[in-house]
Scaffold this motif. Structure first.
Motif, PDB file in Angstrom:
ATOM      1  N   SER A 274       0.804  -0.720   0.288  1.00  8.70           N
ATOM      2  CA  SER A 274       0.115   0.076  -0.079  1.00  8.70           C
ATOM      3  C   SER A 274       0.651   1.273  -0.367  1.00  8.70           C
ATOM      4  CB  SER A 274      -0.881   0.115   1.143  1.00  8.70           C
ATOM      5  OG  SER A 274      -1.471  -1.183   1.018  1.00  8.70           O
ATOM      6  N   ALA A 275       2.148   1.498   1.228  1.00  7.20           N
ATOM      7  CA  ALA A 275       2.723   2.520   0.665  1.00  7.20           C
ATOM      8  C   ALA A 275       3.686   2.687  -0.074  1.00  7.20           C
ATOM      9  CB  ALA A 275       3.847   1.909   1.889  1.00  7.20           C
ATOM     10  N   LEU A 276       4.186   1.714  -1.103  1.00  5.98           N
ATOM     11  CA  LEU A 276       4.002   1.628  -2.528  1.00  5.98           C
ATOM     12  C   LEU A 276       3.642   1.686  -2.903  1.00  5.98           C
ATOM     13  CD1 LEU A 276       6.762  -1.221  -2.414  1.00  5.98           C
ATOM     14  CD2 LEU A 276       7.808   0.902  -1.948  1.00  5.98           C
ATOM     15  N   SER A 277       2.119   1.868  -3.801  1.00  2.00           N
ATOM     16  CA  SER A 277       1.364   1.857  -4.705  1.00  2.00           C
ATOM     17  C   SER A 277       1.167   3.348  -3.814  1.00  2.00           C
ATOM     18  CB  SER A 277      -0.229   1.516  -4.166  1.00  2.00           C
ATOM     19  OG  SER A 277       0.672  -0.075  -4.038  1.00  2.00           O
ATOM     20  N   ALA A 278       1.352   4.150  -3.596  1.00  2.00           N
ATOM     21  CA  ALA A 278       1.003   5.877  -3.703  1.00  2.00           C
ATOM     22  C   ALA A 278       2.456   6.219  -3.592  1.00  2.00           C
ATOM     23  CB  ALA A 278       0.870   6.197  -1.486  1.00  2.00           C
ATOM     24  N   ALA A 279       3.402   5.652  -3.772  1.00  2.00           N
ATOM     25  CA  ALA A 279       4.140   6.091  -4.708  1.00  2.00           C
ATOM     26  C   ALA A 279       5.176   6.258  -6.322  1.00  2.00           C
ATOM     27  CB  ALA A 279       5.923   6.097  -4.063  1.00  2.00           C
ATOM     28  N   ALA A 280       3.857   5.782  -6.736  1.00  2.00           N
ATOM     29  CA  ALA A 280       3.351   4.747  -8.024  1.00  2.00           C
ATOM     30  C   ALA A 280       3.597   6.026  -8.913  1.00  2.00           C
ATOM     31  CB  ALA A 280       2.467   3.545  -8.378  1.00  2.00           C
ATOM     32  N   HIS A 281       4.701   5.865  -9.772  1.00  2.00           N
ATOM     33  CA  HIS A 281       5.271   7.293 -10.920  1.00  2.00           C
ATOM     34  C   HIS A 281       3.642   7.148 -12.359  1.00  2.00           C
ATOM     35  CE1 HIS A 281       7.428   9.327  -8.172  1.00  2.00           C
ATOM     36  NE2 HIS A 281       8.250   7.984  -7.839  1.00  2.00           N
ATOM     37  N   THR A 282       4.050   5.685 -12.741  1.00  2.00           N
ATOM     38  CA  THR A 282       3.367   5.140 -14.130  1.00  2.00           C
ATOM     39  C   THR A 282       1.813   3.687 -14.091  1.00  2.00           C
ATOM     40  OG1 THR A 282       4.808   2.933 -13.825  1.00  2.00           O
ATOM     41  CG2 THR A 282       5.849   6.061 -15.127  1.00  2.00           C
ATOM     42  N   PRO A 283       1.100   4.472 -15.004  1.00  2.00           N
ATOM     43  CA  PRO A 283       0.084   2.969 -14.399  1.00  2.00           C
ATOM     44  C   PRO A 283       0.425   1.984 -14.484  1.00  2.00           C
ATOM     45  CG  PRO A 283      -0.298   4.569 -16.386  1.00  2.00           C
ATOM     46  CD  PRO A 283       0.626   4.877 -15.799  1.00  2.00           C
ATOM     47  N   GLY A 284       2.082   1.295 -15.275  1.00  2.00           N
ATOM     48  CA  GLY A 284       2.543   0.166 -15.372  1.00  2.00           C
ATOM     49  C   GLY A 284       2.832  -0.153 -13.519  1.00  2.00           C
ATOM     50  N   GLN A 285       3.160   1.133 -12.458  1.00  2.00           N
ATOM     51  CA  GLN A 285       3.684   0.819 -11.159  1.00  2.00           C
ATOM     52  C   GLN A 285       2.374   0.527 -10.847  1.00  2.00           C
ATOM     53  OE1 GLN A 285       6.550   3.915  -9.978  1.00  2.00           O
ATOM     54  NE2 GLN A 285       8.045   2.750 -11.869  1.00  2.00           N
ATOM     55  N   LEU A 286       1.328   0.953 -10.580  1.00  2.00           N
ATOM     56  CA  LEU A 286       0.328   0.984  -9.693  1.00  2.00           C
ATOM     57  C   LEU A 286      -0.539  -0.103 -10.396  1.00  2.00           C
ATOM     58  CD1 LEU A 286      -1.604   2.567  -8.042  1.00  2.00           C
ATOM     59  CD2 LEU A 286      -2.089   3.196  -9.966  1.00  2.00           C
ATOM     60  N   ILE A 287      -0.502  -1.000 -10.876  1.00  2.00           N
ATOM     61  CA  ILE A 287      -0.721  -1.899 -12.050  1.00  2.00           C
ATOM     62  C   ILE A 287      -0.304  -2.794 -11.052  1.00  2.00           C
ATOM     63  CG2 ILE A 287      -1.147  -3.914 -13.574  1.00  2.00           C
ATOM     64  CD1 ILE A 287      -2.211  -1.619 -14.949  1.00  2.00           C
ATOM     65  N   ALA A 288       1.429  -3.235 -11.027  1.00  2.00           N
ATOM     66  CA  ALA A 288       2.067  -4.388 -10.480  1.00  2.00           C
ATOM     67  C   ALA A 288       2.132  -4.402  -8.828  1.00  2.00           C
ATOM     68  CB  ALA A 288       3.381  -4.128 -10.752  1.00  2.00           C
ATOM     69  N   LEU A 289       1.915  -3.020  -8.535  1.00  2.55           N
ATOM     70  CA  LEU A 289       2.112  -2.754  -6.904  1.00  2.55           C
ATOM     71  C   LEU A 289       0.254  -3.161  -6.541  1.00  2.55           C
ATOM     72  CD1 LEU A 289       3.922  -0.026  -6.563  1.00  2.55           C
ATOM     73  CD2 LEU A 289       4.332  -2.438  -5.555  1.00  2.55           C
ATOM     74  N   ARG A 290      -0.779  -3.242  -7.244  1.00  2.00           N
ATOM     75  CA  ARG A 290      -2.149  -3.357  -6.687  1.00  2.00           C
ATOM     76  C   ARG A 290      -2.274  -5.640  -6.897  1.00  2.00           C
ATOM     77  NH1 ARG A 290      -6.160  -1.365  -4.792  1.00  2.00           N
ATOM     78  NH2 ARG A 290      -7.501  -2.400  -6.669  1.00  2.00           N
ATOM     79  N   ALA A 291      -1.388  -6.001  -7.653  1.00  2.00           N
ATOM     80  CA  ALA A 291      -1.322  -7.082  -8.119  1.00  2.00           C
ATOM     81  C   ALA A 291      -0.936  -7.993  -6.250  1.00  2.00           C
ATOM     82  CB  ALA A 291      -0.533  -8.062  -9.211  1.00  2.00           C
ATOM     83  N   VAL A 292       0.605  -7.083  -6.397  1.00  2.00           N
ATOM     84  CA  VAL A 292       0.631  -7.460  -5.001  1.00  2.00           C
ATOM     85  C   VAL A 292       0.148  -7.380  -3.778  1.00  2.00           C
ATOM     86  CG1 VAL A 292       2.981  -6.862  -2.835  1.00  2.00           C
ATOM     87  CG2 VAL A 292       3.313  -7.282  -5.328  1.00  2.00           C
ATOM     88  N   MET A 293      -0.643  -6.153  -3.832  1.00  2.00           N
ATOM     89  CA  MET A 293      -1.853  -6.321  -2.446  1.00  2.00           C
ATOM     90  C   MET A 293      -2.909  -7.116  -2.804  1.00  2.00           C
ATOM     91  SD  MET A 293      -2.352  -1.896  -3.054  1.00  2.00           S
ATOM     92  CE  MET A 293      -3.469  -2.206  -1.396  1.00  2.00           C
ATOM     93  N   GLY A 294      -3.243  -7.336  -4.104  1.00  2.00           N
ATOM     94  CA  GLY A 294      -4.203  -8.916  -3.967  1.00  2.00           C
ATOM     95  C   GLY A 294      -3.312  -9.842  -3.529  1.00  2.00           C
ATOM     96  N   ALA A 295      -2.039 -10.163  -3.693  1.00  2.00           N
ATOM     97  CA  ALA A 295      -1.512 -11.563  -3.489  1.00  2.00           C
ATOM     98  C   ALA A 295      -1.215 -11.595  -1.540  1.00  2.00           C
ATOM     99  CB  ALA A 295      -0.340 -11.723  -3.397  1.00  2.00           C
ATOM    100  N   ALA A 296      -1.396  -9.994  -1.135  1.00  2.00           N
ATOM    101  CA  ALA A 296      -1.471  -9.922   0.392  1.00  2.00           C
ATOM    102  C   ALA A 296      -2.449 -10.050   0.581  1.00  2.00           C
ATOM    103  CB  ALA A 296      -0.855  -8.821   0.460  1.00  2.00           C
TER     104      ALA A 296
END
Length: 587
Positions: free
Chosen positions: A89-111
């Protein structure tokens, strides 16, 4: 009793976070579509992936996480999942591109996939009997309310802060929850069943890749407005082939990730289907509602979140009353009623346009929430109670898997239907614009209105007005098609539920439970199926609990004999034991 309440509160805090993140991003979609630094400049497809990456990763790992919890202990997975959720969640807030946000959202889903089965399994182990029923009812209510509260909290944050705040808000809650879990939540571990069971990695891979292919194909088809193109058809076909291979593999696997034998029980299968369709309509619907309120109505994120409040209010009001209705009427009647109410509300939403009074729109949302409140608790209870206690992790995984699969398909299918219908309707109005502007205007209603603002600023006021009005009309048309599609799916599910879920058991309607017992019908027990039993307390005899009340499929004569023995157990006078003590069968 106090300790159990504290445990439940800690578990519900983690459930609230995971469920709320399913929908909290919706109110930020319009902001994310804005160019940097306001947003990330995401297009319609990237916005769909930002929503679906979370639910896809969630669904793909649920089956294995339930098994890992049964092997390693559900508390361990819960702590790891919550910690990973906070970090991502903390890393998602610092995303700079849509691709980064999508990847970090996937990690949140895994959690989230580690968290949700663990909470249900701990509740099943910690709360006995009627207390478990109440705890599960509260759990399902929190899940539904969290999905509805997500847009409200997200809208309030976006009024004062940047879009990353919808993720950063999780961090302090996670910190407090981790400390409470380590101190309060008891450790649970599978106590029975075969030792050393392995994770079905091929099954997990086939199911995850299959769902990914299907969702990608559906989203791509909506972007292209062409369901027959190779760009959409090939991944869609590949996903379906992989899912078929998953089914074949699970049938042959010695230790499957998803035991398909459970679905031979029609009630279990229908309950899982109803739960998936509920989230299909709920998450897909909130995706549509966000664009309607923010782009068509022009509401702010906070006002958009407040407009979803009737949905949460109806869940809070109706959910506590559902267990009593299930006791009186049965799972089939309550689930079917809830699905029909949901479909009626969706058809009502299909009549909404730009000029519809907002109170009428709110009424439809309230009715829709009331319908979901009558589907979620009985469906969840039917799935969890269908499996024995030592397989609580697997039952929790099945429950959450169907929720997330339904949510993923809802956002993908309904979002693609909306996108395709809108793109086809808006095309004549934007023909003749410069190629970059025309391509942008076809992307979404928000993008079209952005183009209209640009035309107005360049001195083309008449053309800007015509494009804006066409956008409103095209979105209203697309929204009607989307709501009718969702209503048709829900109504079809209501029919399936009515036909497949068994009716209310007879014999002793006020005190019936579902068990899996060696003393049940031998044919059903050998096949791994549960049967209906009367509680001994209802009959006044400990012997009564040994006999099945109904549905001995292969040996019907045993059913008749069981009923006769039940009648005899109720009428037989009790005589003192020969030694003057209590009768060996007396309660």
């Amino acid at each position: 009793m106090h300790r159990q309440g504290t445990v439940l509160a800690v578990l519900l805090a983690s459930v609230l976070l995971v469920s709320m993140d399913t929908s909290i991003l919706n109110v930020a979609l319009k902001t994310l579509a804005e160019p940097a630094p306001v947003g990330l400049g995401a297009d319609h497809g990237q916005l769909q992936w930002a929503v679906d990456a979370y639910t896809l990763a969630f669904a793909g790992l649920l089956l294995s996480s339930g098994l890992l919890g049964d092997r390693l202990g559900h508390k361990k997975l819960l702590v790891v999942g919550v910690a990973l959720f906070g970090a991502s969640s903390a890393l998602s807030a610092a995303a700079h591109t849509p691709g980064q946000l999508i990847a970090l959202r996937a990690v949140m889903g895994a959690a989230g996939a580690l968290i949700m089965p663990a909470t249900l399994a701990i509740i099943s182990a910690e709360f006995p009997g009627e207390q478990r029923t109440r705890a599960l009812s509260i759990w399902t209510a929190v899940v539904g309310v969290a999905v509805a509260l997500g847009p409200i909290i997200g809208g309030a944050l976006l009024e004062r802060f940047w879009w990353g705040s919808v993720f950063l808000v999780n961090v302090p809650v996670v910190s407090v929850a981790l400390v409470a879990m380590l101190r309060v939540v008891p450790g649970t571990k599978r106590s029975g069943g075969p030792p050393g069971r392995r994770v079905d990695l091929p099954g997990v891979a086939l199911s995850g890749l299959g769902l990914l292919g299907v969702v990608y194909g559906v989203i791509r088809a909506g972007e292209l407005n062409d369901w027959t193109s190779r760009a959409a058809g090939l991944p869609l076909a590949a996903g379906l082939v992989l899912l078929a291979a998953f089914v074949l593999w699970e049938k042959r696997a010695a230790q499957p990730a998803l035991d398909l034998r459970h679905f031979r029980e029609r009630g279990f299968a229908a309950a899982a289907l109803s739960l998936a369709v509920l989230y299909f309509a709920l998450l897909g619907g909130t995706f549509v509602i966000t664009f309607y309120l923010q782009s068509v109505r022009g509401y702010s994120p906070l006002t958009t979140g407040v407009c979803v409040l009737p949905l949460a209010a109806s869940l809070i009001i109706c959910a506590p009353r559902v267990p009593n209705l299930v006791t009186r009427l049965g799972v089939r009647a309550v689930c079917t009623f809830g699905l029909v109410v949901m479909a009626a509300a969706l058809l009502g939403l299909a009549t909404v346009d730009q000029d519809t009074p907002i109170w009428l729109f709110e009424t439809y949302l309230f009715v829709f929430g009331a319908g979901t409140a009558h589907v979620h608790p009985p469906s969840t209870g039917a799935i969890v109670s269908a499996l024995p206690a030592e397989e609580s992790g697997a039952a929790s995984a099945v429950n959450n898997t169907f929720r997330q699969v339904g949510g993923s398909l809802g956002a993908a299918v309904l979002g693609s239907v909306l996108n395709a219908a809108y793109g086809a309707r808006i095309r004549p109005a934007v023909d003749g614009l410069d190629d970059p502007l025309e391509h942008q205007a076809r992307g979404s209603v928000a993008a079209t209105l952005k183009v209209a603002q640009g035309l107005s600023a360049d001195g083309h006021a008449a053309r800007a007005h015509s494009v804006a009005q066409a956008a409103y009309q095209a979105f209203g048309h697309a929204m009607r098609i989307t709501w009718v599609t969702a209503a048709a799916v829900v109504l079809a599910t209501a029919l399936v539920v009515w036909l497949l879920i068994p009716g209310r058991p007879t014999g002793h309607p006020q005190d019936v439970r579902r068990t899996r017992s060696p003393r049940a019908c031998p044919a059903d027990h050998a096949a791994g199926r549960g049967v209906w039993h009367a509680r001994p307390q209802a009959l006044g005899s400990a012997r009564a609990g040994r006999y099945p009340l109904r549905r001995c499929r292969r040996l019907p004569t045993l059913r008749v004999a069981a009923l006769l023995r039940l009648a005899a157990a109720r009428t037989r006078p009790r005589s003192p034991a020969p030694d003057g003590g209590r009768h060996p069968h007396a309660t």
